[in-house]
Scaffold this active site. Structure first.
Site, PDB file in Angstrom:
ATOM      1  CB  THR A 122      20.232  94.136  55.718  1.00 16.68           C
ATOM      2  OG1 THR A 122      18.836  93.987  56.553  1.00 16.68           O
ATOM      3  CG2 THR A 122      21.524  93.696  56.840  1.00 16.68           C
TER       4      THR A 122
ATOM      5  CB  THR B 146      16.401  89.614  53.325  1.00 18.92           C
ATOM      6  OG1 THR B 146      16.695  89.951  54.624  1.00 18.92           O
ATOM      7  CG2 THR B 146      17.694  89.840  52.899  1.00 18.92           C
ATOM      8  CG  ASP B 147      11.892  91.417  56.788  1.00 19.06           C
ATOM      9  OD1 ASP B 147      13.048  90.567  57.062  1.00 19.06           O
ATOM     10  OD2 ASP B 147      11.494  91.903  57.727  1.00 19.06           O
TER      11      ASP B 147
ATOM     12  CE  LYS C  12      14.799  86.995  55.964  1.00 20.29           C
ATOM     13  NZ  LYS C  12      14.699  88.346  56.380  1.00 20.29           N
TER      14      LYS C  12
END
Lengths: 615, 408
Positions: B81, B156-157, B233
């Site tokens: 992203t 980020t996942d 996360k």
């Protein structure tokens, strides 16, 4: 008096109307207004300009970014992570889309086959995302106003922006409660050619919108933007006219402003005026100044050759060319500007003005504009003011302006271009089905008012037709006098509002309760105001409780019984002649609470019974 | 549509008049036009009147300029992203920017350091695989010879998996900083720029380990620097989704001042010698236990040759007593590490009978390690050490993945 035909006036109106939906446009939060004091949390962000999908930067968006500010957002227990830009939006609210389609049909528009949600870049902080989500729903309609057809170009469904709470140097505070409320934006073609017509078209559009019964009401729930241009002038967009009453004045004043700016241009040309690019640091000139406004601040100045006297020239009531420059300075977070047409003033001495003129090399024909404050802001603002001053030699700049309460306008930002839109990829497009198009077209308020004129005086007929409770009116005129129903639904609440009663707490069930009490003879029509007041104060009160507080019919019975008992001798003595004096005593107690006719009937019966010895 | 008109300016006849606009990709079969007003709108029935001209998309790249005396930082882009843009084929947000484009979007970066950019991958982080971690580790190892610090932009996942993998594979004397964004960088409210600036600051600091730098709160006020093996996360969408679990963040970097405040112990710059141990055993499984789960799942993996297992157990580190027999068999030739689905807190299998049975069966307590970190640690140990060595090392702290004490 300006001849609007001669000056080639063209006006288009853009109406923004909030919809009264259960949820917001892209999340399941309610569309409730909140007080800032109720906020339970706040956070802040900065926004950055991004390239749109075509790769161009939007001019208006760029200028906002150059003012780089911190945006503080007030959060409530009626907002969620979607408003906070911490969660992707949900699907487009179908209830809102259906209302938009209904309005489109009422305006004879073509509904799109497929609706695409776009991101419209707005980086003044009013949207946490930095864009407003908006979708084009319908095109190419029209409405008729006094026999004249005004074309309607587009109808868009948009999310409402945040409410601005306050702003200061380098920051602005916004409230999230309003962000995401669905609104329809309806834009007309520039077919309007006079200030009065502009007002009439806006009024008619408002009436059509209210006829759906699905729009919010009250201050701030409807806003008009006005696009105005004249021959040789420019297209100017005026934002946020909240009061319909000043719409004609806005148009009138804008025409004057453009005409004056054109006069200034001619004068400047005649004088051979010129704006120099240099920004002078004149802080030294004011080192020992007595002026509190500029002391200990960076002071910069620019030189406008041949502008003397014109910066102070009035272009709208109470606004001069210099005010336009000041607006720009304010948009960069400064307090304003100073110019030599108004100096010495503000504690700045004549001697300082002379030194200033000398410093920048200004002659008697020239004007000097200066600004004070944070060095970066001052420089950026003056750079922009140089650009604006140069445009005085060209004519009227295309720009977005803000409506002031007195009908004048202030500079807001340059006109945005088309580049500020790109697809909202988090929301899938909606295909419009035949089913969605089968929407009923409601009766217009003006048509309804004509029907009601058979039942009510003209003004009251209009008020009742325009009332959100018109359906109740139609239901109860079957049982009660139309004027009585109108009294309960309109006159009484209007009277109470003036009295400072919070009638916003009255719901349909409350009005039904009062109407039923009257219809059942339990309460006099004169008791309506008092009963509604009781309900506004205790919304959960039952019918019995209301009557009790009013002094109910039962109390009347009891009162009459006791009275006749106490005055038994008097009654026997005077016979039916006792009625008048006793009636006076009963009404003294129950006036405005119980119908006089009912009291009279009860009292007569009690007297008769006493005389005939039944009791 | 007879031909692909995407990106072309056309005139069509529809709804009783002429429309002009640029053809956009469509997923419904309807024709989608971007009108000159900027709006997109879909048409079911239309007649193509004219194809006008080809519209050109894409912005020009700004060449990065080097400044004398600034530290040299390498940005390796892997997609995600932080480097995303609208995709015309699918209409979705996908990764297309190069790292160089990112730097040109954030000009302040050039005031902190001189950046070189490299596009290693352009993949979404859910598509990352262990072989990508290995390749990434090698690239970073190479870059560490020339640069003062390395930034890795990452989706980020799975960023915390990658940061853990590099933490074990790469002994680094310099900062290796992972950074991502929770709001795509095509929007004005993106967290990409601030995260990147804080990451750049971390990359030039007195630091010698693999870290993750992301928003510390929902406001744009500061970023945290998290140890690569202690971070996770913990939220699907918030900016401050990344949290240090069972450890304090290493540092807090304020924005926009970029002041650094150190919050816990750290490997300093040049404290460790550069070393790369880049083998990973991929046949390691992470099994989340839930009430009723049959131990057959473990038997299956074992039969497929898996010799490393991390169990995400309940509470202090339990699975059903039904599992004991299976665990005994598996532990004979494999490593089984117990972690907790509570995430917060330390494993202790000496409190309840079940726990003691698990220990007797050969299960190793994963201490305060995150399940994902234990998984990657096991991949790395089995890839580089013997089974016995691995059994010994898995319970010992190697790079900061196990804290000696548990703190509030």
């Amino acid at each position: 008096m300006v001849d609007y035909g001669m000056v080639g006036l063209k006006v288009g109106i853009e109406i923004h109307q909030q919809l009264d939906t259960k949820h917001k446009l892209f999340c399941y939060c309610p569309t409730t207004h909140r007080e800032v004091e109720e906020s339970n949390f706040e956070f802040f962000r900065y926004l950055r300009l991004k390239k749109s999908e075509i790769g161009e930067e939007d001019r208006a968006a760029k200028e906002e970014v150059e003012r780089s500010r911190r945006f503080i957002y007030k959060y409530y227990d009626t907002t969620c992570l979607v408003e906070a830009d911490e969660e992707p939006p949900r699907e487009l609210n179908k209830e809102a889309l259906q209302i938009a389609i209904q309005v489109a049909k009422m305006l004879n528009m073509e509904v799109a086959d497929e609706v695409h949600v776009m991101r419209k870049i707005v980086i003044d902080g009013s949207n946490t995302t930095g864009f407003q989500r908006t979708a084009l729903v319908a095109l190419d309609g029209f409405l008729e106003v006094e026999g004249k057809r005004v074309r309607v170009a587009t109808l868009c469904l948009e999310e409402e922006a945040c409410r601005k709470v306050r702003e200061g140097e380098g920051f602005a505070v916004y409230s999230l409660d309003r962000l995401g409320i669905p609104l329809v934006e309806i834009g007309t073609e520039p077919d309007i050619d006079s200030p009065e017509m502009a007002k009439k078209v806006a009024a008619k559009l408002g009436m059509i919108l209210r006829s759906t019964g699905k729009v919010k009401r009250g201050l701030g729930t409807i806003r008009q933007d006005v696009n105005i241009s004249i021959k040789d002038g420019a297209r100017v967009e005026i934002k946020g006219v909240q009061e319909l009453d000043i719409l004609d004045k806005i148009v009138e004043y804008e025409v004057i402003r453009q005409l004056r700016l054109l006069e200034i241009r001619e004068e400047l040309k005649k004088r051979g005026a010129e704006v120099t690019d240099e920004i002078f640091d004149v802080t030294e000139v004011f080192r020992n100044t007595k002026s509190k406004i500029i002391r200990n601040k960076t002071v910069n100045a620019i030189l406008l050759k041949g502008f003397a006297g014109l910066v102070g020239k009035e272009i709208q009531p109470g606004r001069r060319l210099g005010t336009e420059f000041a607006d720009i300075a304010k948009s960069f977070g400064l307090g304003g500007i100073f110019h030599t047409d108004e100096l010495p003033a503000y504690g700045i001495s004549g001697e300082e003005v002379e030194r200033l003129r000398e410093f920048v090399g200004a002659g008697g024909e020239d004007a000097v504009v200066m600004a004070a404050g944070d060095a970066v802001r001052v420089e950026r603002a003056l750079k922009r003011i140089i650009e604006r001053a140069k445009f005085c030699l060209v004519g009227v700049p295309e720009e977005t302006r803000k409506a002031n309460e007195d009908g004048t306008t202030s500079y807001l930002r340059p006109l945005p271009g088309a580049a500020r839109m790109y697809p909202e990829t988090d929301v899938p497009p909606v295909v419009i089905t035949e089913e969605m198009l089968k929407v009923e077209i409601p009766e217009l308020i003006e048509e309804r008012a004509k029907r009601y004129e058979e039942l009510l005086p003209r003004d009251l007929a209009w008020e009742m037709a325009n009332s959100p409770h018109f359906r109740l009116f139609e239901e109860y005129v079957e049982k009660l006098q139309p004027t009585v129903v109108a009294r309960v639904l309109h006159t009484a609440p209007a009277y109470l509002r003036k009295d400072g009663v919070d009638i916003g707490r009255l719901r349909e069930k409350h009005f039904r309760m009062v109407l039923d009490l009257i219809a059942d003879g339990k309460m006099a029509k004169e008791g309506a105001e008092e009963a509604l007041k009781i309900l506004a104060e205790n919304p959960s009160a039952s019918g019995e409780e209301v009557l009790k507080k009013l002094g109910s019919a039962e109390d009347v019975d009891e009162f009459i019984r006791k009275l006749v008992e106490e005055r038994a001798d008097f009654v026997r003595e005077r016979g039916e002649g006792a009625f008048k004096p006793l009636m006076g005593l009963v009404m003294k107690e129950f006036r405005g609470k119980v119908d006089g006719k009912v009291v009279a009937e009860k009292l007569r019966k009690a007297i008769e019974e006493k005389i005939s010895g039944i009791s | 549509m007879p031909e692909n008109l995407d990106g072309k300016r056309v005139r069509i006849k529809a709804k009783g008049r002429i429309f002009e606009g640029i053809v956009m990709p469509s997923f419904t079969g309807n024709l989608v036009l971007k009108l000159d007003s900027g709006y997109n709108i879909g048409f079911r029935e239309y007649e193509l009147v004219e194809v006008l001209e080809e519209e050109k998309f894409g912005a020009e790249l700004v060449k990065l300029e080097k400044k004398e005396g600034l530290p040299e930082v390498k940005i390796i882009s892997t997609g995600g992203t932080i480097a995303s843009k609208v995709d015309y084929r699918t209409g979705a947000v996908t990764s297309q920017f190069t790292a160089e484009e990112i730097a040109s979007e954030v000009p302040e970066l050039t005031e902190i350091c001189n950046v070189d950019a490299e596009l290693l991958y352009n993949i979404l982080s859910e598509n990352m695989k262990p072989k990508n971690w290995v390749e990434l580790a090698r690239h970073v190892y190479g870059a560490l010879k020339k640069y003062d610090g390395v930034i890795i932009t990452h989706g980020t996942d799975t960023m915390h998996y990658s940061s853990a993998a590099l933490s074990f594979m790469l002994s680094t004397p310099k900062p290796v900083v992972f950074v991502g964004a929770q709001r795509s960088s095509d929007r004005p409210s993106s967290d990409a720029a601030m995260n990147l600036l804080c990451a750049a600051k971390a990359a030039i600091e007195d630091l010698g380990e693999v870290v993750v730098t992301m928003h510390g709160s929902t406001s744009d006020d500061f970023c945290y620097v998290h140890r690569g093996v202690k971070v996770r996360k913990n939220h699907t969408s918030r900016r401050d989704a990344f949290q240090s679990v069972n450890a304090k963040p290493i540092a807090r970097i304020d924005y926009p001042s970029l002041n650094v405040e150190w919050l816990s112990w750290r490997f300093r710059r040049d404290e460790r010698k550069p070393k790369l141990m880049d083998r990973l055993e991929e046949r390691v499984a992470l099994i989340k236990f839930f009430p009723g789960l049959d131990s057959e799942i473990m038997e299956y993996y074992h039969s497929k040759g898996y010799r490393g297992f991390v169990i995400e157990g309940t509470g202090l580190g339990h699975v059903s007593t039904d599992w004991i027999e299976t665990l005994k068999r598996v532990c004979e030739d494999s490593i089984v590490v117990m972690t907790s689905q509570c995430l917060w807190g330390r494993i202790c299998d000496r409190v309840y009978d079940t726990g003691r049975d698990l220990l007797n069966a050969g299960v190793i307590e994963g201490e305060d390690m995150l399940p994902e970190v234990a998984l990657i640690k096991l991949m790395w140990l089995l890839g580089n050490y013997s089974l016995d060595e691995a059994k010994e090392m898995v319970r010992r702290n190697v790079v900061g993945e196990i804290e000696p004490t548990t703190q509030y």
